[in-house]
Write an enzyme that holds these catalytic residues in place. Structure first.
Site, mmCIF file in Angstrom:
data_model
loop_
_atom_site.group_PDB
_atom_site.id
_atom_site.type_symbol
_atom_site.label_atom_id
_atom_site.label_comp_id
_atom_site.label_asym_id
_atom_site.label_seq_id
_atom_site.Cartn_x
_atom_site.Cartn_y
_atom_site.Cartn_z
ATOM 1 C CE1 TYR A 98 101.679 39.665 72.602
ATOM 2 C CE2 TYR A 98 101.815 37.124 73.352
ATOM 3 C CZ TYR A 98 101.449 37.532 72.350
ATOM 4 O OH TYR A 98 101.246 37.416 71.198
ATOM 5 C CE1 TYR A 137 102.593 32.935 73.704
ATOM 6 C CE2 TYR A 137 103.348 33.754 71.791
ATOM 7 C CZ TYR A 137 102.371 34.065 72.403
ATOM 8 O OH TYR A 137 100.839 33.693 72.252
ATOM 9 N NE ARG A 152 99.340 29.809 70.191
ATOM 10 C CZ ARG A 152 98.572 31.382 69.355
ATOM 11 N NH1 ARG A 152 98.731 31.772 69.948
ATOM 12 N NH2 ARG A 152 98.411 30.681 68.123
ATOM 13 C CG HIS A 155 100.987 34.272 67.454
ATOM 14 N ND1 HIS A 155 101.328 33.616 67.825
ATOM 15 C CD2 HIS A 155 99.969 35.353 67.731
ATOM 16 C CE1 HIS A 155 101.173 33.556 69.243
ATOM 17 N NE2 HIS A 155 100.468 35.106 69.314
ATOM 18 C CG HIS A 157 96.811 38.361 68.991
ATOM 19 N ND1 HIS A 157 96.215 36.881 69.289
ATOM 20 C CD2 HIS A 157 98.117 38.027 69.401
ATOM 21 C CE1 HIS A 157 96.956 36.007 70.014
ATOM 22 N NE2 HIS A 157 98.391 36.554 70.228
#
Ligand SMILES: [Fe+2]
Length: 235
Positions: A98, A137, A152, A155, A157
């Site tokens: 991110y 990640y 994780r 995905h 969000h």
């Protein structure tokens, strides 16, 4: 009664959830007319290009990774489409990074990928996003109370705004067949298996595009028996 279709608040092994979860029942809050009547999102405020996360601006190279299309509907409990909902999404890049100060990993940033997008649902409650498949990640080890070695799964969000700021729901979409899905603390914080499955997008080969994007379908159901699991306790 506990609703097993929604995530539990305190997730064993996820330290942040333990620190953020209220120990007592929330106070009921008086909802004022201002909470429910505005602001109303103007579809014109969302640029059509914001649905495409794969390019930052026209003429720039596209982001690294597997191009994908995600499309579906926002529906109410009776299956009626929910028009003019503002969908916002955010995700990691193809390598699982991110652009955010809370992401301490050494995984490289993609200079051609920011990882945020917006789209309004149309009159049939439909939306369509174009992006790249996010990478999984490793969750940073925050020490005591945190499961080490937790990854994780890939995905996206999502935040869904209705006609007012107070009508907001937050959720995540996962990808079918990923082995990390079975081990994810957040996905599996939803006790009901059928509800968990409603967070996993469906591979839709018919949506594949000529320029190489794979298609996925994913609907959001705002209430009722088939409600999407949301992160906020909105009851
Ligand atoms: Fe995430």
């Amino acid at each position: 009664m506990t609703d097993t279709s929604q995530p539990v608040r305190a997730v064993a092994g996820y330290r942040n959830s333990l620190l953020r979860s209220p120990a007592r029942a929330p106070w009921p809050r008086i909802i004022s007319p201002a909470d429910t009547t505005g602001p109303v999102f103007d579809p014109a405020a969302v640029e059509p290009s914001e649905h495409d996360l794969s390019v930052i601006s026209p003429g720039r190279p596209r982001a690294m990774g597997q191009l994908i299309v995600i499309t579906g509907q926002v529906l109410d409990e009776d299956g009626r489409p929910f028009p003019n909902a503002l969908l916002e999404c955010w995700q990691a890049n193809a390598a699982g990074k991110y652009i955010h100060h809370n992401d301490p990993s050494s995984v490289p940033v993609d200079p051609n990928f920011i990882g945020v997008g917006r789209v309004m649902t149309d009159a049939q409650g439909r939306y369509r996003l174009r992006t790249i498949k996010p990478g999984g990640y490793a969750v940073p080890d925050h020490g005591e109370g945190q499961l080490s070695g937790w990854w994780r799964p890939p995905h996206v969000h999502f935040s869904i705004f209705g006609p007012a700021f107070s009508s907001r729901l937050v959720t995540q979409m996962y990808f079918p067949g990923d082995p990390l899905n079975e081990r994810d603390l957040l996905l599996n914080s939803i006790p009901d298996e059928a509800a968990r499955s409603r967070l996993i997008g469906r591979f839709a080969p018919d949506l594949s595009t000529a320029d190489g994007a794979l298609g996925f379908r994913h609907d959001f159901v705002l209430r009722g028996r088939l409600e999407t699991p949301f992160e906020d306790d909105h009851r």
